[in-house]
Write a protein that holds these residues in place. Structure first.
Motif, mmCIF file in Angstrom:
data_model
loop_
_atom_site.group_PDB
_atom_site.id
_atom_site.type_symbol
_atom_site.label_atom_id
_atom_site.label_comp_id
_atom_site.label_asym_id
_atom_site.label_seq_id
_atom_site.Cartn_x
_atom_site.Cartn_y
_atom_site.Cartn_z
ATOM 1 N N GLU A 77 0.823 -1.089 0.006
ATOM 2 C CA GLU A 77 -0.033 0.034 0.043
ATOM 3 C C GLU A 77 0.731 1.582 -0.009
ATOM 4 O OE1 GLU A 77 0.353 -1.965 2.493
ATOM 5 O OE2 GLU A 77 0.985 -0.877 4.336
ATOM 6 N N SER A 78 2.098 1.262 0.457
ATOM 7 C CA SER A 78 2.758 2.387 0.794
ATOM 8 C C SER A 78 4.268 2.251 0.216
ATOM 9 C CB SER A 78 2.762 2.901 2.210
ATOM 10 O OG SER A 78 3.484 2.055 2.968
ATOM 11 N N ASP A 79 5.168 3.414 0.169
ATOM 12 C CA ASP A 79 6.667 3.291 -0.164
ATOM 13 C C ASP A 79 7.001 2.634 1.122
ATOM 14 O OD1 ASP A 79 5.923 4.757 -2.136
ATOM 15 O OD2 ASP A 79 6.924 6.640 -1.404
ATOM 16 N N TRP A 80 6.654 2.750 2.346
ATOM 17 C CA TRP A 80 7.132 2.259 3.496
ATOM 18 C C TRP A 80 7.128 0.746 3.473
ATOM 19 C CZ3 TRP A 80 6.199 -1.310 7.242
ATOM 20 C CH2 TRP A 80 6.928 -1.347 8.392
ATOM 21 N N ARG A 81 6.022 0.267 2.982
ATOM 22 C CA ARG A 81 5.790 -1.173 2.831
ATOM 23 C C ARG A 81 6.803 -1.922 1.722
ATOM 24 N NH1 ARG A 81 3.882 -3.893 6.779
ATOM 25 N NH2 ARG A 81 2.619 -2.189 7.026
ATOM 26 N N LYS A 82 6.671 -1.099 0.604
ATOM 27 C CA LYS A 82 7.487 -1.904 -0.400
ATOM 28 C C LYS A 82 9.074 -1.638 0.342
ATOM 29 C CE LYS A 82 4.558 0.062 -3.796
ATOM 30 N NZ LYS A 82 4.309 1.404 -4.306
ATOM 31 N N VAL B 229 6.215 -8.511 13.394
ATOM 32 C CA VAL B 229 7.266 -7.449 12.937
ATOM 33 C C VAL B 229 6.132 -6.131 12.532
ATOM 34 C CG1 VAL B 229 6.979 -8.516 10.548
ATOM 35 C CG2 VAL B 229 9.145 -6.900 11.045
ATOM 36 N N ASP B 230 6.745 -4.949 12.729
ATOM 37 C CA ASP B 230 5.940 -3.956 12.341
ATOM 38 C C ASP B 230 5.177 -3.560 13.139
ATOM 39 O OD1 ASP B 230 4.573 -2.078 11.148
ATOM 40 O OD2 ASP B 230 3.898 -3.171 9.581
ATOM 41 N N ARG B 231 3.615 -3.937 13.162
ATOM 42 C CA ARG B 231 2.668 -3.666 13.761
ATOM 43 C C ARG B 231 2.505 -4.830 14.628
ATOM 44 N NH1 ARG B 231 -1.622 -2.248 8.646
ATOM 45 N NH2 ARG B 231 -0.058 -0.702 7.846
ATOM 46 N N MET B 232 1.787 -4.563 15.768
ATOM 47 C CA MET B 232 1.163 -5.135 17.102
ATOM 48 C C MET B 232 0.085 -6.198 16.862
ATOM 49 S SD MET B 232 2.771 -4.977 20.040
ATOM 50 C CE MET B 232 4.290 -3.851 20.651
ATOM 51 N N GLY C 8 -1.727 4.210 17.303
ATOM 52 C CA GLY C 8 -0.897 4.769 18.085
ATOM 53 C C GLY C 8 -0.813 6.371 17.753
ATOM 54 N N ARG C 9 -0.713 6.482 16.327
ATOM 55 C CA ARG C 9 -0.622 7.783 15.786
ATOM 56 C C ARG C 9 -1.953 8.536 16.142
ATOM 57 N NH1 ARG C 9 2.190 5.504 10.270
ATOM 58 N NH2 ARG C 9 4.085 4.840 11.259
ATOM 59 N N THR C 10 -3.066 8.093 15.985
ATOM 60 C CA THR C 10 -4.382 8.643 16.423
ATOM 61 C C THR C 10 -4.412 8.939 17.927
ATOM 62 O OG1 THR C 10 -5.673 7.528 14.465
ATOM 63 C CG2 THR C 10 -6.899 8.262 16.592
ATOM 64 N N ASP D 267 -6.583 4.699 4.738
ATOM 65 C CA ASP D 267 -5.781 3.176 4.621
ATOM 66 C C ASP D 267 -4.291 3.247 4.335
ATOM 67 O OD1 ASP D 267 -8.448 2.085 5.181
ATOM 68 O OD2 ASP D 267 -8.828 1.474 3.294
ATOM 69 N N PHE D 268 -3.782 4.281 4.509
ATOM 70 C CA PHE D 268 -2.315 4.408 4.297
ATOM 71 C C PHE D 268 -1.796 4.648 2.706
ATOM 72 C CE2 PHE D 268 -1.614 1.986 8.389
ATOM 73 C CZ PHE D 268 -1.274 2.997 9.151
ATOM 74 N N VAL D 269 -2.867 4.822 1.879
ATOM 75 C CA VAL D 269 -2.745 4.863 0.557
ATOM 76 C C VAL D 269 -2.947 6.087 -0.177
ATOM 77 C CG1 VAL D 269 -3.908 3.879 -1.692
ATOM 78 C CG2 VAL D 269 -3.848 2.206 0.442
ATOM 79 N N ALA E 208 -1.514 13.598 8.570
ATOM 80 C CA ALA E 208 -1.656 12.557 7.747
ATOM 81 C C ALA E 208 -0.786 11.380 8.209
ATOM 82 C CB ALA E 208 -0.971 12.603 6.356
ATOM 83 N N GLU E 209 -1.380 10.066 8.464
ATOM 84 C CA GLU E 209 -0.639 8.975 9.428
ATOM 85 C C GLU E 209 0.264 8.433 8.474
ATOM 86 O OE1 GLU E 209 -3.495 6.677 11.351
ATOM 87 O OE2 GLU E 209 -3.819 8.389 12.898
ATOM 88 N N ASN E 210 0.458 8.704 7.205
ATOM 89 C CA ASN E 210 1.913 8.119 6.565
ATOM 90 C C ASN E 210 2.084 9.313 5.185
ATOM 91 O OD1 ASN E 210 0.229 7.473 4.155
ATOM 92 N ND2 ASN E 210 1.045 5.289 4.018
ATOM 93 N N ASP E 211 3.309 8.918 4.683
ATOM 94 C CA ASP E 211 3.815 9.700 3.493
ATOM 95 C C ASP E 211 2.797 9.664 2.490
ATOM 96 O OD1 ASP E 211 5.847 10.821 5.056
ATOM 97 O OD2 ASP E 211 7.240 9.369 4.347
HETATM 98 O O1 GYE Z 1 3.703 3.920 8.346
HETATM 99 C C1 GYE Z 1 2.502 2.813 6.638
HETATM 100 C C2 GYE Z 1 2.309 1.628 6.178
HETATM 101 O O2 GYE Z 1 2.584 -0.345 9.779
HETATM 102 C C3 GYE Z 1 4.432 1.432 10.390
HETATM 103 O O3 GYE Z 1 2.130 1.020 7.276
HETATM 104 C C4 GYE Z 1 3.565 0.669 9.451
HETATM 105 C C5 GYE Z 1 2.759 1.758 8.744
HETATM 106 C C6 GYE Z 1 3.321 2.642 7.502
HETATM 107 O O4 GYE Z 1 1.622 1.302 5.023
HETATM 108 O O5 GYE Z 1 3.241 3.704 5.561
#
Ligand code: GYE
Length: 346
Positions: free
Chosen positions: A68-73, A145-148, A200-202, A224-226, A249-252
């Motif tokens: 969904e995001s640059d982060w994910r890739k 990994v990453d999320r809880m 967390g961010r909210t 949805d981070f998209v 915005a909760e992500n880039d």
């Molecule tokens: O911030 C977002 C991604 O879970 C920390 O998921 C990750 C988040 C990240 O799609 O860009």
């Protein structure tokens, strides 16, 4: 020489030739047989060799949220690099396309395949108890990994590594307190509802809203981070004519979408509206330098080597720390430089 003698000689020659021909045929046969044996053995040992090499590899099943995001890739690439064959691993990567049911199916497939380790990047916190209990019953260690995940029984997973997303939210709020003068009218683009990254961010922002009576939440919805969803939501807000001066915005990627929408409406991002984002991907950091984004709180996606280090501890019979939080910073126009961006892998 008489006729008879001549015939005899011819006969002998024929016999001799036949005899040579027999020997030659025998030789050809022997050589072919020999070559056949060599071929048969080499073709037997070929696959055996491959099997034995492959069976030496540690098999890791990785259930990834999506792309969904640059982060994910960047996160997927980090995992693929860390769990390469050269490093002694075979990675089975499953992209769940942002659907929890797909992640649950992937984990069940990993269990059936008998992988050595399962790595899960859970889309949401809830809903993992049954399938992770199945993995535990099968004796397969699970690394989150990453999320809880949110569970009553933390023994259903071995350990976790990722970001403290509540701390990221708090960092953003502290920055707003220090750098912005109220009243603030905030437009909030959320990530996947129920994911720890969103929660967390909210929660961080909610604490800020509670503490500051002159901070007002104008609009809040999940993108949805998209990127496309971020842009859609922003267009909706602009069409409604809502008045706001901060975008959280909760992500880039959602921030990129918001910036595009603002530009379409001749609003100058970073000047007319303060924009706060999370992740700190390269493109976003360039936007911080150019002034289009005002703050980017880092969220580090390079978890591959961290997860591998945890698996290596397990393979060595050690008990890794249950929770490992990654250290993260933030970037704004005060502390960011081209050199810093150039040094960053992500
Ligand atoms: O911030 C977002 C991604 O879970 C920390 O998921 C990750 C988040 C990240 O799609 O860009």
């Amino acid at each position: 020489m008489g006729k008879m003698e001549g015939k005899m000689k011819n006969m002998k020659n024929i016999e001799k030739n036949n005899c040579c021909l027999g020997k030659t045929l025998k030789r050809v046969f022997l050589i072919s047989y020999f070559l056949f044996l060599i071929f048969a053995f080499s073709s037997c040992s070929g696959p055996q060799k491959t099997v034995s090499v492959e069976s030496d590899l540690v098999v890791v099943g990785f259930s990834q949220v999506g792309s969904e995001s640059d982060w994910r890739k960047a996160n997927t690439i980090s995992m693929q690099d860390a769990f390469s064959a050269e490093n002694g691993y075979r990675l089975i990567l499953d992209d769940a396309q942002q659907k929890q049911e797909r992640q649950i199916t992937a984990i069940r497939n990993f269990i059936n395949q008998g992988v050595d380790y399962i790595v899960l990047a859970p889309i949401t916190m809830e809903g993992w108890d049954t399938v992770l209990t199945e993995a535990k019953a099968a004796g397969i260690p699970v690394i989150i990994v990453d999320r809880m995940v949110d569970t009553d029984d933390p023994d259903i997973f071995t350990c976790w590594v990722g970001s403290d997303t509540r701390r990221e939210g708090d960092t953003a709020v502290q920055w707003m307190e220090k750098n912005l003068n109220g009243p603030l009218r905030i437009m909030h683009l959320q990530g996947n509802i129920g994911s720890s990254a969103q929660a967390g961010r909210t929660d961080g922002l909610d604490a800020g809203l509670q503490a500051h009576p002159d901070w007002e939440l104008v609009f809040r919805a999940p993108g949805d981070f998209v990127q496309a969803k971020g842009q859609e939501l922003m267009e909706e807000v602009l069409e409604k004519g809502l008045d706001f001066n901060v975008i959280y915005a909760e992500n880039d990627n959602m921030a990129y979408g918001a910036v595009n929408a603002l530009k379409n409406h001749d609003i100058v991002p970073g000047k007319d509206v303060t924009i706060i984002s999370f992740d700190a991907a390269h493109d976003a950091l360039h936007m911080v330098l150019s002034g289009e984004l005002n703050l980017d709180v880092e969220c580090n996606p390079l978890h591959g080597p961290r997860v591998r280090a945890l698996i290596e501890q397990l393979r060595a019979g050690k008990t890794p720390q249950k929770y490992t939080y990654v250290d993260e910073v933030y970037f704004d126009s005060e502390n960011l430089t081209e050199e810093i961006i150039a040094e960053r892998i992500y």
